[in-house]
Design a protein around this motif. Structure first.
Motif, PDB file in Angstrom:
ATOM      1  N   HIS A   1       0.827  -1.219   0.055  1.00  0.00           N
ATOM      2  CA  HIS A   1       0.071   0.113  -0.087  1.00  0.00           C
ATOM      3  C   HIS A   1       1.005   1.133  -0.134  1.00  0.00           C
ATOM      4  CE1 HIS A   1       0.743   1.012   4.576  1.00  0.00           C
ATOM      5  NE2 HIS A   1       0.961  -0.430   4.268  1.00  0.00           N
TER       6      HIS A   1
ATOM      7  N   ASP B   1       6.784   1.836   5.511  1.00  0.00           N
ATOM      8  CA  ASP B   1       5.534   0.862   5.622  1.00  0.00           C
ATOM      9  C   ASP B   1       4.536   1.256   4.591  1.00  0.00           C
ATOM     10  OD1 ASP B   1       3.082  -0.052   6.606  1.00  0.00           O
ATOM     11  OD2 ASP B   1       2.711   0.920   8.464  1.00  0.00           O
ATOM     12  N   GLY B   2       4.481   0.110   3.929  1.00  0.00           N
ATOM     13  CA  GLY B   2       3.711   0.105   2.393  1.00  0.00           C
ATOM     14  C   GLY B   2       4.599   0.494   1.292  1.00  0.00           C
TER      15      GLY B   2
ATOM     16  N   GLU C   1      -4.838   1.062   3.549  1.00  0.00           N
ATOM     17  CA  GLU C   1      -4.226   0.048   4.494  1.00  0.00           C
ATOM     18  C   GLU C   1      -4.324   0.211   6.006  1.00  0.00           C
ATOM     19  OE1 GLU C   1      -1.721  -2.728   6.832  1.00  0.00           O
ATOM     20  OE2 GLU C   1      -1.865  -0.488   6.294  1.00  0.00           O
ATOM     21  N   GLU C   2      -4.078   1.655   6.021  1.00  0.00           N
ATOM     22  CA  GLU C   2      -3.917   1.970   7.765  1.00  0.00           C
ATOM     23  C   GLU C   2      -5.135   2.413   8.139  1.00  0.00           C
ATOM     24  OE1 GLU C   2      -1.353   1.543   9.213  1.00  0.00           O
ATOM     25  OE2 GLU C   2       0.309   1.915   7.807  1.00  0.00           O
TER      26      GLU C   2
ATOM     27  N   HIS D   1       7.364  -6.169   3.294  1.00  0.00           N
ATOM     28  CA  HIS D   1       7.185  -5.180   4.051  1.00  0.00           C
ATOM     29  C   HIS D   1       8.137  -5.036   5.139  1.00  0.00           C
ATOM     30  CE1 HIS D   1       4.619  -2.613   6.848  1.00  0.00           C
ATOM     31  NE2 HIS D   1       3.802  -2.739   5.897  1.00  0.00           N
TER      32      HIS D   1
HETATM   33 MN    MN Z   1       1.691  -1.659   6.038  1.00  0.00          MN
END
Ligand code: MN
Ligand code: GLV
Ligand code: MN
Length: 399
Positions: free
Chosen positions: A74, A85-86, A119-120, A185
């Motif tokens: 993401h 993150d993503g 996603e978050e 990830h």
């Molecule tokens: Mn993530």
């Protein structure tokens, strides 16, 4: 050089100067810029890009079809999130395709890079919204009505970006075409640091969820209302946060209150309401249910003593995820015996795992910090992640 170039181009998008963190919320200008970056890079590589009915992006190497090998992640962030993150999973996927091509590998089945929406859950509250919609883990009716902090519904937000809100919902044909999904990830803990390995394979995800707590009371003057006359929801809220911490500690679980809205939010007024969100996670579902039950009970008891109101709503729940053992072992084998480790962080891979064979690769995070600007991975480890993902995609899709 391809990873560094891709990474460097995406890096400034959605970065908030004062904190150095990212504010890439779904269906905003920053998100649109991230999506445009992806479309451009995928198109440059001759991949065929499509947007599915839920707004997730798919870039195909070869024609879409059954048995597809899909990777991706993401591009949205938590408030003031880190860069990795993503995006690390998306950038690594494109870089892995470059690597495969450079060594002459060609897919023998459809291969795609997917970018999942929200996603978050930072804007509309429900994490993994794009993958939940794809799989049917959230109903389109509920999703359409989700509101952001300004009262904008998801239906309005997607419509503003040219998507038909009535088309949101399960995409069974697309889901069935996925033969395997692998998400790379950044690790969000120090597991790989302790193991001394740049790349690992996921074994499981702790069950987790989000609960909205509404504390209500009576607005009144801070200077003239005697303490014994107050119905102060802040007091109930504060005691509940302390109770959550204690219950989680005793149960071996995790409880976090990181988001709170106070009404009317004045210095010299007792609040009329406090809205807070509990994020709770545990090694197993029984413990999770028990600990959340205890926190809710503590809030109720405290509200009764404070003369305040309390209501709770579960806004999302993700059961425990055990990634497919044969796939996990196959990946670990391809990577020469890479370590296998669990995580407490949620992922689209966790949602997809309920429907299709799914695996995850983690890249070492030297401090373990995540969901914060200090989130990091060293370049050599990122490149090891790209090489690992390429090896896995080659094994799954190119022979
Ligand atoms: Mn993530
Ligand atoms: C997603 O990153 C989550 O675990 O909340
Ligand atoms: Mn995250």
């Amino acid at each position: 050089m391809t990873f560094e170039k891709l990474w460097g181009d995406l890096l400034p998008v959605g970065r908030y100067g004062p904190t150095g963190g990212y504010r890439r919320y779904s269906w905003t200008a920053a998100d649109a810029e991230c999506r445009a970056w992806f479309v451009e890079e995928a198109t440059r590589r001759g991949l065929t890009v499509e947007t599915d009915r839920n707004g997730n992006l798919w870039a195909w190497w070869g024609a879409p079809g059954p048995g597809a090998v899909v990777t991706g992640s993401h591009l949205d962030s938590v408030p003031d999130g880190g860069a990795f993150d993503g995006p690390l999973g998306v950038v690594s996927a494109l870089a892995a395709i470059d690597l495969l091509r450079a060594r002459g590998a060609r897919p023998v089945r459809p291969l795609a890079v997917a970018v999942f929406v929200e996603e978050e859950g930072a804007r509309f509250g429900v994490p993994c919204l794009g993958s939940r919609l794809l799989t049917g883990a959230i109903s389109p009716e509920r999703a359409r009505g989700l509101r952001d902090a300004d009262g904008v519904t998801l239906a309005e937000a997607v419509a503003a970006h040219g998507l038909d809100p009535d088309a949101l919902g399960p995409d069974t044909e697309r889901l069935r075409s996925i033969g395997v999904f692998v998400e790379l990830h950044v690790e969000q803990g120090r597991g790989l640091v302790d193991l001394g390995a740049p790349v690992g394979v996921a074994s499981s995800i702790w069950p987790h969820g989000r609960w909205r707590f509404d504390f209500t009371g009576e607005a009144n003057h801070a200077g003239t209302t005697r303490l014994e006359d107050r119905r102060d929801p802040m007091l109930t809220f504060a005691n509940t946060v302390l109770a959550a911490r204690k219950k989680a500690r005793l149960a071996g679980a995790l409880a976090t209150v990181g988001k709170v809205h106070v009404e009317p939010n004045g210095t010299n007024a007792i609040p009329s309401a406090v809205h807070a969100w509990l994020d709770a996670r545990a090694p197993d579902e029984e413990t999770l249910r028990a600990v959340v039950g205890e926190i809710v009970q503590a809030a109720r008891e405290r509200a009764a003593r404070d003369g305040t109101g309390f209501a709770e709503t579960c806004e999302s729940y993700t059961p425990v995820v055990e990634f497919a053992g044969d796939l996990r072992d196959r990946l670990a084998g391809v990577l020469g015996g890479a370590p296998v480790l669990p995580t407490g962080a949620g992922h689209d891979a966790g949602v997809l795992a309920a429907e299709v064979p799914t695996a995850m690769l983690f890249v070492r995070n030297p401090t373990g910090v995540s969901h914060a600007p200090a989130e990091h991975a060293e370049l050599p480890d990122c490149l090891a992640g790209v090489a690992a993902l390429a090896a896995v995609l080659e094994d799954l899709g190119c022979r």
